[in-house]
Write an enzyme that holds these catalytic residues in place. Structure first.
Site, PDB file in Angstrom:
ATOM      1  N   LYS A 120      68.112  54.208  19.168  1.00 49.59           N
ATOM      2  CA  LYS A 120      68.131  52.820  19.629  1.00 49.59           C
ATOM      3  C   LYS A 120      66.859  52.089  19.203  1.00 49.59           C
ATOM      4  O   LYS A 120      66.922  50.970  18.678  1.00 49.59           O
ATOM      5  CB  LYS A 120      68.273  52.759  21.152  1.00 49.59           C
ATOM      6  CG  LYS A 120      68.394  51.336  21.695  1.00 49.59           C
ATOM      7  CD  LYS A 120      68.387  51.325  23.209  1.00 49.59           C
ATOM      8  CE  LYS A 120      67.005  51.578  23.766  1.00 49.59           C
ATOM      9  NZ  LYS A 120      66.930  51.426  25.242  1.00 49.59           N
ATOM     10  N   ASP A 138      71.908  49.421  23.944  1.00 44.67           N
ATOM     11  CA  ASP A 138      71.258  49.692  25.223  1.00 44.67           C
ATOM     12  C   ASP A 138      72.303  49.567  26.324  1.00 44.67           C
ATOM     13  O   ASP A 138      73.504  49.506  26.061  1.00 44.67           O
ATOM     14  CB  ASP A 138      70.081  48.735  25.437  1.00 44.67           C
ATOM     15  CG  ASP A 138      70.521  47.285  25.576  1.00 44.67           C
ATOM     16  OD1 ASP A 138      71.725  46.988  25.417  1.00 44.67           O
ATOM     17  OD2 ASP A 138      69.654  46.428  25.861  1.00 44.67           O
TER      18      ASP A 138
END
Length: 214
Positions: A120, A138
């Protein structure tokens, strides 16, 4: 969501916010990397408060190393999990200095090799700093993708792959910003603001809700 609904969904978000930006404050690629690393399980507001103190003093890998672990910890102690994050950032800075000439690498493999930097975080840096069409999933993107029917998936990676496949190319570079902001301020976890949502007519959840009301 079908292809036409997805097109309208993103066209609507783009019309409202043509140039979306991360809410993390940064002035260099290294500052961005540091801020994203520090933001895990923390709010952007909280990270910004800490980095406003830290970056004027130490905004390069070498300056962070010069601060030392305890010195760095003092600047970021208001951020959740600050002790482990301080260790990760120090170790990352050491690698940047020793292996990358103090510069943040542009490849996913090199980014993910840095301590505290997962997929991420690498996606955020690649997208925000280098303009690559990546999708940083997220909690907001995961929720919005599943709730709206945009790209349902049981894992962040499945959602990421679905988003990359389904989002039209013209929206791809800015898409993750739109989705984060939409999830943060409109499509909230506990009480989504469907009545104020400009894309509810394209959304699976919004259409189901409307059918009940009708």
């Amino acid at each position: 969501m079908n292809a036409q609904q997805i097109q309208t969904f993103f066209a609507t978000l783009r019309a409202a916010n043509p140039s979306p930006q991360t809410e993390l404050e940064y002035a260099s690629v290294f500052e961005l990397l540091s801020a994203v690393l520090l933001s895990a399980q923390a709010t952007d507001v909280g990270v910004n408060k800490a980095t406003r103190r830290l970056f004027p003093v130490a905004n390069t890998p070498q300056k962070i190393l010069t601060l030392g672990l305890e010195g760095l910890s003092e600047y970021i102690r208001t951020i959740g999990l600050y002790r482990s994050k301080a260790k990760h950032l120090m170790a990352t800075c050491q690698i940047l200095v020793e292996q990358h000439g103090g510069q943040v690498p542009r490849s996913r493999e090199a980014l993910e090799a840095l301590p505290g930097v997962g997929r991420k975080t690498a996606n955020v840096v690649l997208n925000v700093a280098f303009g690559e069409p990546t999708m940083a999933v997220d909690t907001h993107l995961f929720r919005v993708s599943n709730r709206t029917g945009l790209a349902p998936g049981k894992t962040p990676l499945a959602v990421e792959m679905g988003l990359l496949k389904r989002i039209p190319a013209e929206f791809m570079v800015d898409a993750h910003h739109w989705l984060i902001l939409h999830g943060r301020y409109v499509c909230k976890a506990r009480q989504p603001l469907c009545s104020a949502c400009t894309v509810s007519s394209q959304c699976d959840h919004g259409r189901r809700l409307q059918s009940v009301l009708d």
